[in-house]
Structures are given as structure tokens and as C-alpha cells.
Design an enzyme around this catalytic site. Structure first.
Site, PDB file in Angstrom:
ATOM      1  N   LYS A   1      15.592   1.424  11.282  1.00  0.00           N
ATOM      2  CA  LYS A   1      16.071   0.980   9.964  1.00  0.00           C
ATOM      3  C   LYS A   1      17.507   0.453  10.048  1.00  0.00           C
ATOM      4  CE  LYS A   1      12.951   1.500   6.634  1.00  0.00           C
ATOM      5  NZ  LYS A   1      12.595   0.414   5.703  1.00  0.00           N
TER       6      LYS A   1
ATOM      7  N   GLU B   1      18.362   7.707   5.750  1.00  0.00           N
ATOM      8  CA  GLU B   1      18.123   8.234   7.104  1.00  0.00           C
ATOM      9  C   GLU B   1      19.064   7.574   8.124  1.00  0.00           C
ATOM     10  OE1 GLU B   1      16.057  10.719   8.336  1.00  0.00           O
ATOM     11  OE2 GLU B   1      15.682  11.240   6.253  1.00  0.00           O
TER      12      GLU B   1
ATOM     13  N   THR C   1       0.824  -1.217   0.000  1.00  0.00           N
ATOM     14  CA  THR C   1       0.000   0.000   0.000  1.00  0.00           C
ATOM     15  C   THR C   1       0.860   1.271   0.000  1.00  0.00           C
ATOM     16  OG1 THR C   1      -0.172  -0.080   2.399  1.00  0.00           O
ATOM     17  CG2 THR C   1      -1.974  -1.103   1.168  1.00  0.00           C
ATOM     18  N   GLY C   2       2.154   1.123   0.118  1.00  0.00           N
ATOM     19  CA  GLY C   2       3.043   2.291   0.121  1.00  0.00           C
ATOM     20  C   GLY C   2       3.510   2.658  -1.287  1.00  0.00           C
ATOM     21  N   GLN C   3       4.244   3.748  -1.367  1.00  0.00           N
ATOM     22  CA  GLN C   3       4.723   4.240  -2.664  1.00  0.00           C
ATOM     23  C   GLN C   3       5.554   3.202  -3.423  1.00  0.00           C
ATOM     24  OE1 GLN C   3       6.999   8.101  -3.960  1.00  0.00           O
ATOM     25  NE2 GLN C   3       8.461   6.833  -2.887  1.00  0.00           N
TER      26      GLN C   3
ATOM     27  N   TYR D   1      12.945   6.354  13.532  1.00  0.00           N
ATOM     28  CA  TYR D   1      12.838   5.653  12.250  1.00  0.00           C
ATOM     29  C   TYR D   1      14.225   5.225  11.768  1.00  0.00           C
ATOM     30  CZ  TYR D   1      12.344   5.191   7.149  1.00  0.00           C
ATOM     31  OH  TYR D   1      12.406   4.752   5.848  1.00  0.00           O
TER      32      TYR D   1
ATOM     33  N   THR E   1      17.788   2.785   4.178  1.00  0.00           N
ATOM     34  CA  THR E   1      17.514   4.201   3.880  1.00  0.00           C
ATOM     35  C   THR E   1      18.673   5.122   4.225  1.00  0.00           C
ATOM     36  OG1 THR E   1      16.200   6.086   4.675  1.00  0.00           O
ATOM     37  CG2 THR E   1      16.355   4.230   6.134  1.00  0.00           C
TER      38      THR E   1
ATOM     39  N   ALA F   1       6.920  -0.812   6.380  1.00  0.00           N
ATOM     40  CA  ALA F   1       7.518  -0.187   7.568  1.00  0.00           C
ATOM     41  C   ALA F   1       6.582   0.905   8.072  1.00  0.00           C
ATOM     42  CB  ALA F   1       8.873   0.437   7.230  1.00  0.00           C
TER      43      ALA F   1
HETATM   44  P1  GDP Z   1      12.309  12.453   5.041  1.00  0.00           P
HETATM   45  O1  GDP Z   1      13.552  12.988   4.420  1.00  0.00           O
HETATM   46  O2  GDP Z   1      12.150  10.980   4.893  1.00  0.00           O
HETATM   47  O3  GDP Z   1      12.123  12.907   6.448  1.00  0.00           O
HETATM   48  O4  GDP Z   1      11.108  13.046   4.137  1.00  0.00           O
HETATM   49  P2  GDP Z   1      10.040  14.214   4.395  1.00  0.00           P
HETATM   50  O5  GDP Z   1       9.469  14.539   3.064  1.00  0.00           O
HETATM   51  O6  GDP Z   1       9.053  13.834   5.460  1.00  0.00           O
HETATM   52  O7  GDP Z   1      10.910  15.436   4.957  1.00  0.00           O
HETATM   53  C1  GDP Z   1      11.936  16.018   4.197  1.00  0.00           C
HETATM   54  C2  GDP Z   1      12.410  17.280   4.879  1.00  0.00           C
HETATM   55  O8  GDP Z   1      11.378  18.270   4.797  1.00  0.00           O
HETATM   56  C3  GDP Z   1      12.706  17.140   6.384  1.00  0.00           C
HETATM   57  O9  GDP Z   1      13.901  17.862   6.628  1.00  0.00           O
HETATM   58  C4  GDP Z   1      11.531  17.847   7.055  1.00  0.00           C
HETATM   59  O10 GDP Z   1      11.848  18.389   8.339  1.00  0.00           O
HETATM   60  C5  GDP Z   1      11.254  18.945   6.051  1.00  0.00           C
HETATM   61  N1  GDP Z   1       9.924  19.555   6.126  1.00  0.00           N
HETATM   62  C6  GDP Z   1       9.639  20.876   6.200  1.00  0.00           C
HETATM   63  N2  GDP Z   1       8.325  21.081   6.256  1.00  0.00           N
HETATM   64  C7  GDP Z   1       7.739  19.864   6.218  1.00  0.00           C
HETATM   65  C8  GDP Z   1       6.375  19.431   6.235  1.00  0.00           C
HETATM   66  O11 GDP Z   1       5.444  20.217   6.299  1.00  0.00           O
HETATM   67  N3  GDP Z   1       6.165  18.070   6.151  1.00  0.00           N
HETATM   68  C9  GDP Z   1       7.198  17.178   6.058  1.00  0.00           C
HETATM   69  N4  GDP Z   1       6.931  15.869   5.955  1.00  0.00           N
HETATM   70  N5  GDP Z   1       8.493  17.566   6.055  1.00  0.00           N
HETATM   71  C10 GDP Z   1       8.763  18.879   6.121  1.00  0.00           C
END
Ligand code: GDP
Length: 333
Positions: free
Chosen positions: A162, A132, A15-17, A158, A130, A85
């Protein structure tokens, strides 16, 4: 591919991307595809069946090892792709226990299920590791980007979970001679991304602003930088890793890094807006207790050994996502 020689794959995380992109790719390649889906009355079951009619769904849960053994017995796969996950970094701070159980120990549950049902050691296993796990801090960041040899310093529950998944996969490879590998994938986005991730949140909002459905977007920090590729390119890399003679871990990345602000700027440009400031508000609710400042991957090993290379570049990715969201949102006007 003839029916008798059809390869069989079991996917977690359908169900994920990435599950969606991978199912589509394996279908194209003629695989018989099985995927696990959680629990009775899962609200996403119907949509999943409609979108992937060629996938056989099996009820199982990464947190329930006996259900994974049953899934292995039903699917009898040649290849297992563990993409399931609790996968959102921000959310993992809110539910670190569940993240540890599913994102971390879930990998062990799957590996044990394979070991117990595959005495001949034939099954090939892919673990969705990942970027991360690296953490993005200055002190351990190589100039040309993280490689398979770089040091890890995860910055979220997370990332920590991972890292367990990464090491237990390596440990099963070394202990039991399993063909078990990790793809260390940098951020990969696209039309199947959930709106809880910043890229899709932006492209969805930009499309809605253009169509008059929304006035502004609220975001957290705009300075963090990510190595953003297209998910469709990355699932090809996962598949390639399982087709090699030797089980090895690989980084998949674009080798470029861009800030959220750059993503935002390009996305607004797609709808003809140069100054996005009036449309963006900062909301501390979207900031994290610990941030990953900058991620940049070095995909040299995957490019040399797998012949893999990303096809979609950064502007191409933004364009593809905005166009997709404009098409979807315009049906709501
Ligand atoms: P990640 O790299 O797996 O954490 O992917 P995300 O898309 O959730 O976040 C990417 C980056 O965008 C991180 O540094 C977040 O702190 C930043 N960010 C800034 N504003 C937002 C927001 O409104 N939503 C999310 N998801 N991330 C944000």
C-alpha cells in the site's frame, strides 16, 4: 442530474466492502457507474449484478494493464476510485507476492491506463491508502494521532504494498500534473465487512451464539487497538476528495482508539451477556508474525478542508453490526 451532464465513475474493488458503499453513494448522486470485475465465470458476478443493478460491470484485472486500458476506453470516466486490492493484512503474510503485484503494482497499472487514455488530463483518481502504512509502533506515533505528515513504518506485506501505491500516486500527481490523491483511511467497518476481519467475525459470532447456532468464537490477540469508523461515512470522504479544487491527500479517522477486547465487550452486551470469557477461545492461528499495536488517526485536515466528519460513533458501529447480523442469522434458525 440531467442525463447529458451525468458524471461517470469507474470503480475497482466493487465486490469489496468499500466498493459497495461507494457504488450506492454515487448512484444516489446520479452518477453513471462502471466497475471492473475479474475474469470469466467469477462466482461473485451474479451476486454483484443483483446487488448493484445500476453498475455496468467490465471484465478486467488490476494485474493486467491492457485490460485496464480497455476498461478506461469503455467507461470513459470522470473519476476513478481504486479500491481493489488483496486487502487482508493477515493473508498478505501468506501471499506476499500476489499482494505486491495487485495491492502495489496494480496501482501503477491503473495510473498508467489513465495516463495513456486521458491525454487531456481530465480524469480524477482516488487511491485507497491505509493507516496500515503507519505501523503503530511507539517511536513514530504522535500523541493526538497520525496525520498526513507522519512517518510511515508498515508492518505487513499489505502495508508495504500500500505504501508503494501511496507514493506512486503522489509521484504521478507531481510528474504528470494528474488529479491523483490518496485517502489514508483508518479501519472502517460495517454490515458489508467480510468475516475475515475481526469486527464482523465478532458480530457474526455474537449473533449466532445468541441464536444457538454457535457455541464460541476463536480469536487471536485482543489487546491491539484500532481507530474504527463506519465505512458508509468514509466513502463520502473519498468522494469529497475528488470534488476539491486542488488534489491533496487526507486522513479519514474518528480520532478515537479502542481495543478488540472493548469491541468484544460491547458486542456481547448487545445480546445481554456481560461476561464473554466462556464464549471466547484464543487461537494462535489468528496471531500475526508482526502486529500493529495501536492505530489512532487525526482527521483535523479532512474536517477543516473537506467539511467531513464521521457520523457513526464506536458504540453505534458495534450496535449496527450486531443488529444486522442478528437479522441475517435469524433467517437460518
Ligand atoms: P486490520 O487492522 O486491517 O488488520 O483488520 P483486522 O480486522 O483483520 O484485524 C484487526 C486486529 O484484530 C489485528 O490486530 C488482528 O491481529 C486482531 N485479531 C485478533 N483476532 C483476530 C481474528 O480472529 N481475525 C482477525 N482478522 N483479526 C484478529
Amino acid at each position: 442530474m440531467a442525463e447529458a451532464t451525468k458524471k461517470r465513475a469507474l470503480i475497482t474493488g466493487i465486490t469489496g466492502q468499500d466498493g459497495g458503499h461507494l457504488a450506492a453513494l454515487l448512484h444516489e448522486k446520479g452518477y453513471e457507474i462502471f466497475a471492473i470485475i475479474r475474469g470469466q465465470h467469477n462466482p461473485r458476478r451474479e451476486a454483484t449484478e443483483a446487488e448493484y443493478p445500476y453498475v455496468t460491470l467490465i471484465e478486467a484485472d488490476l494485474g493486467d494493464q491492457s485490460s485496464l486500458i480497455r476498461a478506461m476506453q469503455t467507461a470513459k470516466p470522470d473519476e476513478v476510485y481504486n479500491l481493489g486490492a488483496i486487502s487482508h493484512v493477515g493473508y498478505s503474510f501468506k501471499d506476499p507476492m500476489l499482494t505486491a503485484d495487485i495491492t502495489g503494482k496494480g496501482v501503477l497499472n491503473m495510473l498508467e491506463a489513465i495516463r495513456l487514455t486521458d491525454p487531456e488530463n481530465k480524469v480524477r483518481f482516488y487511491q485507497a491508502s491505509t493507516s496500515e502504512m503507519y505501523g503503530g509502533l511507539d517511536y513514530n506515533r504522535p500523541e493526538k494521532g497520525y496525520t498526513e505528515e507522519s512517518a510511515f513504518h508498515p508492518r505487513s506485506p499489505y502495508g508495504v504494498a500500500k505504501l508503494y501505491g501511496y507514493w506512486i500516486t503522489k509521484n504521478y500527481r507531481e510528474s504528470y500534473d494528474m488529479f491523483a490523491v490518496s485517502g489514508i483511511l483508518f479501519n472502517h467497518e460495517g454490515e458489508r465487512r467480510g468475516v475475515e476481519f475481526v469486527t464482523r467475525k465478532i458480530t457474526n459470532a455474537v449473533a449466532r451464539i445468541k441464536l444457538g447456532l454457535q457455541t464460541h468464537i476463536e480469536l487471536g490477540d485482543l489487546w491491539p487497538q484500532r481507530d474504527w469508523g463506519y465505512a458508509g461515512d468514509y466513502v463520502e470522504g473519498m468522494w469529497l476528495m475528488l470534488q476539491q479544487d486542488e488534489p491533496k491527500d487526507y486522513v479519514l479517522a474518528t480520532g478515537e482508539t479502542h481495543s478488540i477486547e472493548e469491541f468484544l465487550t460491547l458486542a456481547f452486551k448487545e445480546i445481554g451477556i456481560d461476561d464473554w470469557k466462556p464464549y471466547v477461545k484464543q487461537n494462535p492461528a489468528f496471531m500475526r508474525p508482526a502486529e500493529v499495536d495501536l492505530l489512532l488517526g487525526d482527521p483535523t485536515k479532512a474536517e477543516k478542508e473537506l467539511g467531513w466528519k464521521r457520523k457513526v460513533d464506536f458504540p453505534g458501529l458495534v450496535k449496527l453490526m450486531v443488529e444486522h447480523d442478528l437479522a441475517i442469522e435469524s433467517t437460518k434458525v
